[in-house]
Every structure is written in structure tokens, then in C-alpha cells.
Design a protein around this motif. Structure first.
Motif, short mmCIF file in Angstrom:
data_model
loop_
_atom_site.label_atom_id
_atom_site.label_comp_id
_atom_site.label_asym_id
_atom_site.label_seq_id
_atom_site.Cartn_x
_atom_site.Cartn_y
_atom_site.Cartn_z
N ASN A 1 11.84 -19.63 13.82
CA ASN A 1 11.22 -19.02 14.65
C ASN A 1 12.11 -19.47 16.14
O ASN A 1 11.67 -19.90 17.07
N LYS B 1 -4.97 -4.64 10.08
CA LYS B 1 -3.93 -4.77 10.99
C LYS B 1 -2.66 -5.12 10.39
O LYS B 1 -1.54 -4.50 10.72
N LYS B 2 -2.70 -6.34 9.63
CA LYS B 2 -1.47 -6.83 8.97
C LYS B 2 -0.72 -5.92 8.04
O LYS B 2 0.35 -5.71 7.98
N LEU C 1 4.26 -12.71 8.76
CA LEU C 1 2.62 -12.80 8.71
C LEU C 1 2.46 -14.02 9.00
O LEU C 1 1.18 -14.49 9.32
N LYS C 2 3.22 -15.17 9.20
CA LYS C 2 2.83 -16.50 9.51
C LYS C 2 2.40 -16.68 10.91
O LYS C 2 1.64 -17.43 11.48
N TYR C 3 2.75 -15.55 11.86
CA TYR C 3 2.23 -15.28 13.05
C TYR C 3 1.18 -14.57 13.27
O TYR C 3 0.75 -13.74 12.52
N ASN C 4 0.27 -15.17 14.23
CA ASN C 4 -1.23 -14.57 14.22
C ASN C 4 -1.12 -13.28 15.04
O ASN C 4 -2.15 -12.32 15.22
N ASP C 5 -0.31 -13.33 16.10
CA ASP C 5 -0.24 -12.10 17.23
C ASP C 5 0.58 -11.04 16.51
O ASP C 5 1.64 -11.21 16.40
N LEU C 6 -0.04 -9.87 16.57
CA LEU C 6 0.77 -8.85 15.88
C LEU C 6 2.02 -8.40 16.93
O LEU C 6 2.90 -8.00 16.14
N ILE D 1 4.60 -10.73 15.68
CA ILE D 1 5.36 -10.16 14.39
C ILE D 1 6.20 -9.30 14.59
O ILE D 1 7.31 -9.33 13.88
#
Length: 174
Positions: A172, A2-3, A87-92, A95
């Protein structure tokens, strides 16, 4: 997986936004100085092969060609950097949201710098273009210089915008 998909999507969106900006930019600036395109830009992009030959081609296609090839690479570069940093964020969704905001910051700053270049050229219309060393005569130096400044400032704004967008993506701030 997904990433990887989100990275590809971000790069595609960044290229698309950059190309749209580039095409619109060229349509607007060609209205200020068509000579900038017929004597300089079209030659640089292989549309014309001789400075002294008049342009008899399709004006719209030529501007789209120039707008695409002068900006797609920046959109790719910016999209890749911002996607990797996202990509440092987990939620797509996060991102994509943060990265799209960074892309809009880049475009906004690029636009502001272009306008600033135009204002500088308007406020200093007597500037003589003699250091460009072109192998042709420029008929309307003032308008040619306006477009030259708009283009140069826009590229500077793109890189400055990329730095700010990247910094905000890392911190962020959105």
C-alpha cells in the motif's frame, strides 16, 4: 456481494486498459514494420494461412484482432491478481483506487520497456536476424527487428510492471 462486484469491475477495467494498449501498440508498430505483421503476426493469429500470400484483408480489423487477442489474457490475469490483493482493504473506493493505480503502473512500465526495446534496436541497427529460423525472407530486417524488440520488451515490461504493481498493492505505497 459488493466485493464480488468490485472484483468483476477491476477485471473488466484491467482487460479494457490492456486491450486498448495492445491495439494502440500494434497500430504504432505496424507503421514501423508492416512486414512484421504480414509475414509473422498475422500468420500466428490465423489471419493469414500462407507466408507467401500477400495480405489483402482489412488492415484495421486485423490490427484490432491481434491487439485484442494478444493482450486480453494479460489484462484478465493482472486484474484478477490485483483485485484479490485489493480485498485486504475494507473500503470499496480504496480497493478500486489502489488497484487502478497499480494497473496504470503496469501500463506505464510496459510502455517504458517498449520504448527501451526500440532504443536498443535503433542503437544496434546492424544486428542480423538469422537465428529466428523463419520459413520466409525478411525484406527490411532493421525495421522488422525494431518491432520484434519492441514487442519482446513490452511483454517483459508487462510482467515486470505486474510484479511492481502487485508489490505496491501489498505494501500500500499509494
Amino acid at each position: 456481494m459488493k466485493k464480488i462486484s468490485i472484483i468483476i469491475l477491476i477485471i473488466f477495467l484491467s482487460i479494457t486498459v490492456s486491450v486498448i494498449y495492445g491495439i494502440l501498440h500494434d497500430f504504432i508498430t505496424s507503421g514501423i514494420s508492416p512486414e512484421f505483421y504480414t509475414k509473422y503476426t498475422f500468420f500466428n493469429f490465423g489471419i493469414l494461412d500462407d507466408y507467401s500470400r500477400p495480405f489483402n484483408g482489412n488492415w484495421v480489423f486485423a490490427l484490432i484482432w491481434v491487439g485484442f487477442f494478444s493482450t486480453w489474457w494479460f489484462g484478465f490475469f493482472a486484474g484478477l491478481i490485483l483485485a484479490i490483493l485489493g480485498l485486504k482493504y475494507n473500503d470499496l473506493k480504496l480497493i478500486l483506487n489502489v488497484t487502478l493505480k497499480s494497473i496504470m503502473v503496469i501500463i506505464g512500465i510496459t510502455l517504458l520497456f517498449g520504448v527501451f526495446g526500440y532504443v536498443i534496436a535503433v542503437l544496434n541497427p546492424s544486428e542480423i536476424i538469422e537465428n529466428y529460423n523463419f520459413p520466409f525472407e525478411i525484406e527490411n530486417k532493421i525495421d522488422f527487428n525494431k518491432v520484434r524488440k519492441i514487442h519482446n520488451f513490452s511483454y517483459l515490461g508487462g510482467f515486470f510492471g505486474l510484479m511492481i504493481g502487485t508489490f505496491n498493492q501489498i505494501k500500500n505505497k499509494w
